[in-house]
Structure formats: structure tokens, C-alpha cells
Design an enzyme around this catalytic site. Structure first.
Site, PDB file in Angstrom:
ATOM      1  N   LYS A  76       0.870  -1.183   0.000  1.00 42.19           N
ATOM      2  CA  LYS A  76       0.000   0.000   0.000  1.00 42.19           C
ATOM      3  C   LYS A  76       0.906   1.231   0.000  1.00 42.19           C
ATOM      4  CE  LYS A  76      -3.997   1.906   2.520  1.00 42.19           C
ATOM      5  NZ  LYS A  76      -4.903   1.707   3.669  1.00 42.19           N
ATOM      6  N   SER A 151      -9.772   1.772   2.618  1.00 46.28           N
ATOM      7  CA  SER A 151      -8.879   2.516   1.773  1.00 46.28           C
ATOM      8  C   SER A 151      -7.831   1.653   1.073  1.00 46.28           C
ATOM      9  CB  SER A 151      -8.166   3.583   2.596  1.00 46.28           C
ATOM     10  OG  SER A 151      -7.349   2.968   3.576  1.00 46.28           O
ATOM     11  N   SER A 175     -10.135  -0.631   6.769  1.00 45.95           N
ATOM     12  CA  SER A 175      -9.508  -0.464   5.454  1.00 45.95           C
ATOM     13  C   SER A 175      -8.797  -1.691   4.912  1.00 45.95           C
ATOM     14  CB  SER A 175      -8.533   0.720   5.483  1.00 45.95           C
ATOM     15  OG  SER A 175      -9.236   1.930   5.508  1.00 45.95           O
TER      16      SER A 175
END
Lengths: 483, 482
Positions: A76, A151, A175
Site C-alpha cells: 500500500k 482505503s 480499510s
């Protein structure tokens, strides 16, 4: 080879039926061919990936490889990676080349894993759909008109689209788990303090926790084994021994006590998801578990409390992006105030600004007690609810989100309805307990997710339960058409 | 109208730790800009603070030294504001749970009276960097070497009633932190900085007047001047029918005036909240006891001991105990010569004025404690008179000899105590001043007293100061009367 799991690929690499360079080339090619439609990567680091792959092959040949050696992963784009852009999905950090390596990514480098690149995310991890990224929305491989969740939506789409073997994510209010649910993945949010936050750009420091996203619980166990552990550079990291997460995967579920929080199966829950979980309950019972209803009486307060605490911390955490030392700086500032105002106004997107405003308000003189302090009290109550529940049951089973993946653009203009998609995941962050999301079925071709929440440091047990479920189901083996 | 001045001080003491309060960077003063700024000090995204244990230990030392309650659970809070030399956009400080609670300090005023000043609290925080406005045309330079240096902010009660009291308090803090070895006290380098809260009220009124805070006053002299200037401004303002506005002011030593920096309305809302990156720090009672065991003899204890052990006055004892170095010097002189009062007189007299004149610290004194003590021994055994001793002292200061004995020998300064030699010398003096002798003998008692000094002076001059003054007196009187 991309249909294989991490565990299977690891075996193949160890047996030398496959080289890491071949595997890495294969994934790089897939990214090139398929990511145009998904937009799961912000940055693809092909050159360094191939170098790492070659080094991994040498290490395997030399006989000092671990399970992750040579496995192509994605991170990420919230984890700082030295010498590479670390954007956080924001224009603010579009030009930011990190001068240092996060603890999590360093551990993967040490384990010999290959990094294919950095995945897309909601700007600064603020969102539930990966639509607020400066780099455009990521699409769900199960239906590219739909969001992959957020996210960590870039990581979810990349793993689900078989554009990497597994990925890292971060979970502040769901997330990791919500996008895992939207893309038929297994994703684990560890206990707060289990995984170091050093080098993981902060959204809400007291809630943020990094974790793995993969196809199976077995793969998550291998990933977490690398990620977990005390780090002297993170004062909130916990000095607690790390168990062998793979060793207990095959433990029996006989006598396992599973609790279903009645508050989570009330109005607002999609019928298909509800049915999927009912079916999962039967599977668990068949595996020897006892299931009973429990109560988390303060759960309904979780969303308001979260949307005070997280923005409050964010408003302070994001103050460092001021255009002075790094990141975006506006053109020709007239003076210092103008430099601050325009750098931040132009560098941050709408959702980030909204949360900075909310958080600044919540911490302001005269409002602090009414908002921030009250939210902290609610947080304590929610934690107490979990502690009370874990006296009756070993784990809690509930959905990851009220509905399957929604359409891109459907909720982006209605922040509150978007916030409500986190209703089942936020409590674990507020309490600091671990949770694992795993696929529980499909409806109209869309994955349905469920999650198991456990007491502090029960990651091994959660992985074991998820793994046992995956031995008797095949939801996790399904691949989206065309990937 | 009679006005009463009310003063409270906030003193920022930089703690002498090898590394910063939340990072591993060095804290040395004067390094090239930004060479002592780590990722943490730069506020790089993703970096996290780790608390420096030595800073905690230093703060606890201070708390124990002022008899304060130690905060066993320490919470660090973020003070949020934007400034270019504040890299994270917040300063990590302490708000509701400071490490040092209520305590007190006894200060000695110039007239020797001792006054107790309350300390409200002292808390740990990180320093900011420095903005450099010179040398950059149309821009400002930022040096983050200082960012993250540990500070102890010491907040006093509004207990002081004059600028002199405020200075005495600041000096006492300065002395204490140096005794404790927790701060080097170098005000020129900003190791100790002072904010002065000043208000005035009509004498007899119980409520406080509206206060102004004078920021960053960096010398004892400026503390006194800034406060007096500000007091004058406030009194004149009120007497002219105006009102003091609560605000932050800056003192300009060149113009000797304070001017407004920002008003209360313009003040930042700092949005304090507990820092989520640092868990509460809980201190164990055993740790407190361990630190207590490391405390040196403190200025007040030393002062009291100097009074009781050596019979010194409160004033002398407090001057001599003002710094650890001076106190150590004095004690060494005392040990060598065995006479505390003479030692005190010489240290506070000749030695102090020599150091003042040369602009030297006691550690740099050209006359060592052993040398001074050795010289005093020679005064005591009548080898030299006090007057000759001053010559010997000057010679020692000029490096003309390794010891008083060597100088006395080389210069032939040994006191003449042989009464035959003194008498012969006196006879010569009286013969040379025969007219005055006549006059003396013709005068009454009162006039004689005055004239006697003249003969003593002549005699000492003739002996080049070496004749024993007591013997000169006795023999002279006998001869004149006879």
C-alpha cells in the site's frame, strides 16, 4: 502460475520448479496488460522487482531462503519505501521520494520478498472506496463498474486481480477488512501494536494498524509472520512474542465458542450477506463450534466516536504537510500564510480537507470536552463491550459491511452514507482487537464478506478458524472472470 | 498611588542529554545548520517519537530538588500550531499531567532576607528549530538542529514583587539546574530562557491586575530592565486612564522598551490533545528513589551548612553557595588555611573583583584555591600583613610564582617582627619629623589621636609595609608618649 496461492508458489520456488525472476516477470506482464482497467498500482517498480527476484533466486539456490523469498508482493502506498515515491494517494506527496524504509517493508526485504510496486488507496487512507485518490479510482476486478472498497482498495484489487501474490494494507476503521470482503480476499487487521507503524504514514495514530491481504488464511499467516513483532522505533509497538502462525492452522474448532452480536444483524444489513453468514454459521457448527447470540450494546456509537477521534488525530498528523520541507508547495507564495493556505488547499483533496476541518473543530477550545473527550469515553465503553463478550465467547462473527461492493460514484457525494459502510469494522479499531475478513459467498457475482474478531493477540486463533473454514468451502478459490 | 508589582516567571531550561527528547540526534550547540536533524526531527511522514529516558531522569531530579510532587503518570500532549521551524506542526509537550507538580524555592535577597517562591509545575517538552531571517534575501532559512532538544519548562507562582526578586529567583533556578547537572545554564546560547509575566495593582488590592507576558528574555540584566520598563509602562498607562490589555510582548534591549507581539484575541487555539504516538509514561517509586540517591548537596543545603559549620552570615553563605564551582573553590581554600572567615573574605573580595575585572569564571581563576589558601596561612602566622598579602595575591594572579611562599621569599616581603629593627626604624622616622613630634607632644588627647595615624603611615612607608603593624603601633605610642 498466478492462480496459485502464496503457500503453493513458495513451495514451487523452494523446489526450484519455478524461479522468482520468471514469476516476477509474469506478474509484471499481467500488470502491464490488466492494470489499465483496474488502476490498482500507483507505482510499478519493475526494475528493482527484477533485481530483488534475481537476488531471491540466488538466496534460494544458496539454501537460506524463507517462505516469502522470491514472492512478488505489492505494498500500500502508505508505507515508506526508500528511494521510491510514497504518495499516500495524494497530490501533496506526488513528488515525495522517501529517504527511508518503513519497518514493515524492511522486514519483507529482509525476508527476500519481491516488491512489484505501490498500490492505490484513498488519499491518506481516508475513505472506504479508493475513489478519493489523486491517482483516480481503483476498480473492482469482480465488476469494474464497482469500487474495490477502501482505503486499501489498490492492494485488494491487485491481489484479487492476480496482479501480485499478496499485499500489505492498513486498517484504521476497516480499510483491510472491508475491501477484502468486496473482493473475496482474506485480510487481517492485527491487534493494535502487533505490527510496527514506523514508516507507515499516519492517518489516525491510535487506530492505524498494518496487516496482510491475501487469497487465503494460510497466506495471511505467512505474511503476518514477517510483519509482526516489536519495534523499538514505535513506542506503541507491543513487546510480546510472535507465535508461529502457520503451526496452529490445522487445530480443531471443536468446542470453539462463536458469538453473533445481535446489534450487527439488525436493520440495514443486506439480505444476501445475512444469508451467507447464516450459512457460514452452519459450517462452523459442523466443524464443532458452538454459536450463540451476544450483545455489543455500544456498537451503535462507534461511527460517531470514530468520526471524532480519527479526524482529530488526522488534523494534527497532517499538519506537517505545510509546503516547507517536503511535498507539494504552491507556486509563488506571497508570504508565509499564503504558502500554508495554498499549499494545503491545492495539495489536499476534498475528503482529507473535510476530515481536517472536522478534527480541528473537535479539538477546539470549548468543544474538546463535548467531542473529543466524549468520543474517548465511548471508545472505553466499546472496549468494555468486547472484554465482556470475550468472557462468553472466543470469537465474534459478523459481516464486514452492510452491502457488497457498490458502484463507483454512487456514494462519493454523500460522505455520511459512505461512512456508514464502516459500521461493522470500526469497533475493532476503537477497541484495538484483531479481526480477520474472509469470503463467505457471492450474490449476483459479487463477493460477500464476513469477519471474525478475537481478543488481543488472538491472531493465530483467527487464522486457524479462517483456515478451517476455507478447508470446507471454496469461495476463496474463485477468481474474477478475466483475471 | 502606591503600586504593587506582581511577577511570575516561566523558565525554559534545555536539558543536557546526549540526544534529543524523541530522537537519537545529537544536541551539540553550534553545529552546521540541519546537520543534527534526523528523520524524526524533520517531521518526515511516517516517523514516530521515542522518549529519551535521561530527559525524564533530569526532570525528576529537578522536581525532587524543589520538594515537588513527581507526576507518576506522565502524558505527553500535542500543542498544535503552524510555524516553519516547527516541523510537525505541533510541539510535543505536557498539559494535564506534568512530570513535576507544586514545589518551591527559597531565594536570598540582597539584604540577606530569604523569600519562598512557589513553583506551580515543570513539564517536559521539545524545543523548536530556529528561523534565520538574515542572510536570505526575501526568504527565511530554517535550522532544525535545535528541534527536539529536551526542555523543562518551569512555571513559578506569581510570588515575586520586584524585578530584583525576579532576578534573584532566576539566578536561583540557574544555580540549581547547574548544581543538578541537568542544564548548562548558558543563557547566551539559549540554554536557559525566560518569559516574564508582569502585572501591577494598587497596594492593598487582592485581585491581580491584567498581566502581560514578555517573551524570551535571555540575561539576568535584561530580566530586570524588561520588567522595570514594563512596570513603568503599565503604571503610566493606568494612571493616564488607560487599561492594560492581556498580550504577549517583546523586550527590545536597544531601545529599552517592550512592544506588543500579539494580543490574547490573536492567540492561537493550540488544540492540545494527548499524543497518540506516545503511551503514558508511568514512573515506579523505585526509580524516584534511585534518582533521589543521585542528588548532590543542593545550594540551600550548602548555604545552611556554610552558616552552621563555618559561622558565615546568610548573605556570605548564599553568595558562596551560588554556584557549585564557587562553593567548591571556597571549601578548598577553607580546608587549606583552616580559617573560613578569612577564606570567605578573600574569595568574595579580592578574588571576585579580579575575576570580574578579567571577565573570568571561577573555574578559570588564575589563582588556584591551594595558592590562595597557602597565602592566607601566611597572614595567619604573621609572615605577612593583610596589606602585603594583596601584593602577594597580585603577584600570584600575574603568575610571578607558584606559591605565596615563593613570592614572599623572592620579593623579600616577609614581615619584620624584630622589635629592635622596628625601634631603630621608628627612631629614624621620628627624627625626620621632629617638628610634628613637637606638635604632637604639645597637643591634647583628642588631637593626638588624629596625629598618631600620620606617624603610623610614615613608619609603614619607611618599612615598605613589611613592619608588623601591631608592633609599630605599640612601639610608636611608647616612644611618642615617652
Amino acid at each position: 502460475m498466478h492462480e496459485k496461492t502464496l503457500a503453493e508458489l513458495s513451495q514451487a520456488l523452494q523446489n526450484k520448479t519455478l524461479s522468482s525472476v520468471e514469476l516476477t516477470q509474469h506478474y509484471l506482464k499481467r500488470i502491464e496488460q490488466l492494470d489499465g482497467s483496474l488502476n490498482s498500482y500507483i507505482t510499478v517498480t519493475a526494475e528493482s522487482a527484477l533485481e530483488q527476484a534475481a537476488a531471491a533466486d540466488a538466496r534460494i539456490a544458496a539454501g537460506n531462503a524463507g517462505p516469502l523469498t522470491g514472492i512478488p508482493l505489492a505494498h500500500k502506498d502508505l508505507f515508506c519505501t526508500q528511494g521510491q515515491r510514497t504518495s499516500c494517494g495524494s497530490k501533496m506527496l506526488d513528488n515525495f521520494i522517501s529517504p527511508y524504509e518503513s519497518t514493515v517493508t524492511q522486514r519483507f526485504l529482509d525476508a527476500g520478498a519481491v516488491s512489484l510496486g505501490k498500490t492505490n488507496l484513498d488519499e491518506f487512507a481516508m475513505g472506504s472506496s479508493t475513489e478519493s485518490s489523486f491517482y483516480g479510482p481503483t476498480r473492482n476486478p469482480w465488476d469494474t463498474d464497482r469500487v474495490p472498497g477502501g482505503s486499501s482498495g489498490g492492494s485488494a484489487a491487485a491481489v484479487a486481480g492476480r496482479l501480485c501474490v499478496a499485499a500489505t494494507g492498513t486498517d484504521t476503521g476497516g480499510s483491510i477488512r472491508q475491501p477484502a470482503g468486496f473482493t473475496a480476499l482474506t485480510g487481517l487487521k492485527p491487534t493494535y501494536g502487533r505490527v510496527s507503524r514506523w514508516g507507515m504514514v499516519a492517518y489516525a495514530s491510535s487506530l492505524d494498524q498494518g496487516g496482510p491481504m491475501a487469497r487465503t488464511a494460510e497466506d495471511c499467516a505467512l505474511m503476518l509472520q514477517v510483519m509482526a513483532g516489536f519495534d523499538a522505533k514505535d513506542s506503541t509497538s507491543v513487546e510480546q512474542p510472535v507465535p508461529d502462525y502457520s503451526a496452529s492452522l490445522s487445530d480443531s474448532l471443536k468446542g470453539l465458542r462463536i458469538g453473533l452480536p445481535k446489534e450487527y444483524f439488525a436493520a440495514g444489513l443486506d439480505a444476501a450477506t445475512s444469508d451467507a453468514i447464516s450459512a457460514a454459521v452452519k459450517q462452523f457448527q459442523a466443524l464443532g463450534a458452538e454459536v450463540r447470540e451476544i450483545s455489543l450494546p455500544n456498537a451503535e456509537l462507534a461511527i460517531p466516536a470514530y468520526y471524532v477521534i480519527a479526524p482529530a488525530e488526522a488534523s494534527s498528523n497532517l499538519s506537517r504537510f505545510d509546503g516547507v520541507r517536503f511535498g507539494y508547495r504552491c507556486d509563488h507564495p506571497a508570504d508565509l500564510t499564503d504558502l500554508y493556505k495554498r499549499s494545503r488547499a491545492e495539495g489536499f483533496g476534498a475528503e482529507v480537507k473535510r476530515r481536517i476541518m472536522v478534527g480541528t473543530y473537535a479539538l477546539s477550545a470549548g468543544y474538546y470536552d463535548a467531542y473529543y473527550l466524549k468520543a474517548q469515553k465511548i471508545r472505553r465503553l466499546i472496549k468494555n463491550d468486547f472484554m465482556a463478550a470475550y468472557e462468553q465467547v472466543d470469537v465474534i462473527l459478523c459481516p464486514t459491511s452492510p452491502t457488497p461492493a457498490f458502484k463507483i460514484g454512487e456514494k462519493i457525494d454523500d460522505p455520511v452514507s459512505l461512512y456508514l459502510t464502516d459500521i461493522y469494522t470500526i469497533t475493532a479499531n476503537l477497541a484495538g482487537v484483531p479481526g480477520i475478513a474472509l469470503p463467505a459467498g457471492f450474490a449476483n457475482g459479487l463477493p460477500l464478506g464476513m469477519q471474525l474478531l478475537g481478543p488481543y493477540f488472538s491472531e493465530a486463533r483467527l487464522l486457524n478458524i479462517a483456515h478451517q473454514y476455507q478447508q470446507v468451502t471454496d469461495w476463496h478459490q474463485r477468481a474474477p472472470a478475466g483475471y | 498611588m502606591q503600586w504593587e508589582i506582581v511577577i511570575g516567571l516561566e523558565i525554559h531550561a534545555q536539558l543536557t542529554t546526549a540526544s534529543k527528547i524523541f530522537s537519537g540526534s545529537a544536541t551539540t550547540f553550534g553545529a552546521e545548520p540541519n546537520t543534527q536533524a534526523s528523520l524524526v526531527d524533520l517531521g518526515m511522514p511516517g516517523t514516530l517519537p521515542v522518549l529519551n529516558a535521561q530527559a525524564v531522569r533530569n526532570a525528576v531530579k529537578f522536581g525532587l530538588a524543589i520538594d515537588a510532587e513527581i507526576g507518576m503518570t506522565n502524558v505527553f500532549a500535542r500543542k498544535n500550531y503552524f510555524y516553519p521551524d516547527l516541523p510537525k506542526g505541533y510541539q510535543t509537550s505536557q498539559m494535564d499531567h506534568p512530570i513535576v507538580g507544586k514545589g518551591y524555592l527559597d531565594i536570598t535577597l540582597e539584604d540577606g532576607t530569604v523569600k519562598r517562591v512557589g513553583v506551580t509545575r515543570a513539564h517536559l517538552e521539545e524545543d523548536a528549530g530556529k528561523s534565520l531571517h538574515e542572510d536570505f534575501h526575501g526568504m527565511s532559512g530554517i535550522d532544525l538542529n535545535r528541534a527536539g532538544t529536551p526542555l523543562l519548562e518551569i512555571v513559578s507562582e506569581p510570588d515575586m514583587r520586584s524585578a530584583k526578586e525576579a532576578v534573584a529567583y532566576a539566578k536561583t533556578i540557574h544555580s540549581l539546574v547547574r548544581y543538578l547537572g541537568i542544564c548548562d545554564g548558558n543563557m547566551a546560547e539559549g540554554s536557559l530562557r525566560c518569559d516574564c509575566n508582569v502585572s501591577v495593582r494598587p497596594k492593598g488590592q487582592t485581585e491581580f491586575g491584567t498581566r502581560c507576558e514578555i517573551k524570551n528574555v535571555n540575561s539576568f540584566r535584561f530580566i530586570e530592565k524588561a520588567i522595570n520598563t514594563e512596570v513603568q509602562r503599565q503604571i503610566e498607562l493606568i494612571e493616564d486612564g488607560g487599561k492594560v490589555v492581556q498580550e504577549t510582548r517583546l523586550y527590545d534591549p536597544n531601545k529599552d522598551e517592550t512592544r506588543s507581539m500579539r494580543s490574547k484575541e490573536e492567540a492561537n487555539d493550540y488544540r492540545y490533545f494527548p499524543c497518540p504516538d506516545l503511551l503514558p509514561v508511568v514512573l515506579e517509586p523505585s526509580f524516584i528513589e534511585e534518582v533521589r540517591g543521585e542528588l548532590p548537596e543542593l545550594p540551600q543545603q550548602k548555604r545552611e551548612r556554610f552558616e552552621s559549620q563555618f559561622g558565615l552570615s546568610t548573605y556570605d553563605a548564599s553568595v558562596l553557595s551560588a554556584s557549585r564551582e564557587l562553593a567548591d573553590y571556597f571549601e578548598q581554600v577553607q580546608q587549606t588555611c583552616g580559617d573560613a572567615k578569612l577564606a570567605a573574605n578573600w574569595v568574595m573580595g579580592e578574588l571576585s573583583s579580579l575575576l570580574n575585572k578579567e571577565g573570568l569564571e571561577i573555574e578559570q581563576s588564575p589563582v588556584s584555591a591551594a595558592q590562595l589558601g597557602g597565602m592566607i596561612l601566611r597572614i595567619k602566622d604573621n609572615t605577612i600583613s593583610g596589606k602585603i598579602a594583596k601584593m602577594v595575591f597580585e603577584a600570584l594572579a600575574a603568575g610571578e610564582g607558584d606559591s605565596a611562599d615563593e613570592i614572599i621569599e623572592a620579593k623579600g616581603l616577609k614581615q619584620v617582627t624584630d622589635s629592635g629593627a622596628i625601634e631603630a626604624m621608628l627612631d629614624e622616622v621620628l627624627a625626620a619629623n621632629a617638628a610634628q613630634v613637637e606638635q604632637y607632644r604639645a597637643s591634647d588627647e583628642a588631637k593626638r589621636g588624629k596625629m598618631f595615624g600620620f606617624f603610623v603611615g610614615q613608619a609603614m612607608k619607611a618599612s615598605k609595609g613589611k613592619a608588623n603593624p601591631q608592633q609599630v603601633n605599640d612601639l610608636l605610642r611608647k616612644k611618642l608618649e615617652g
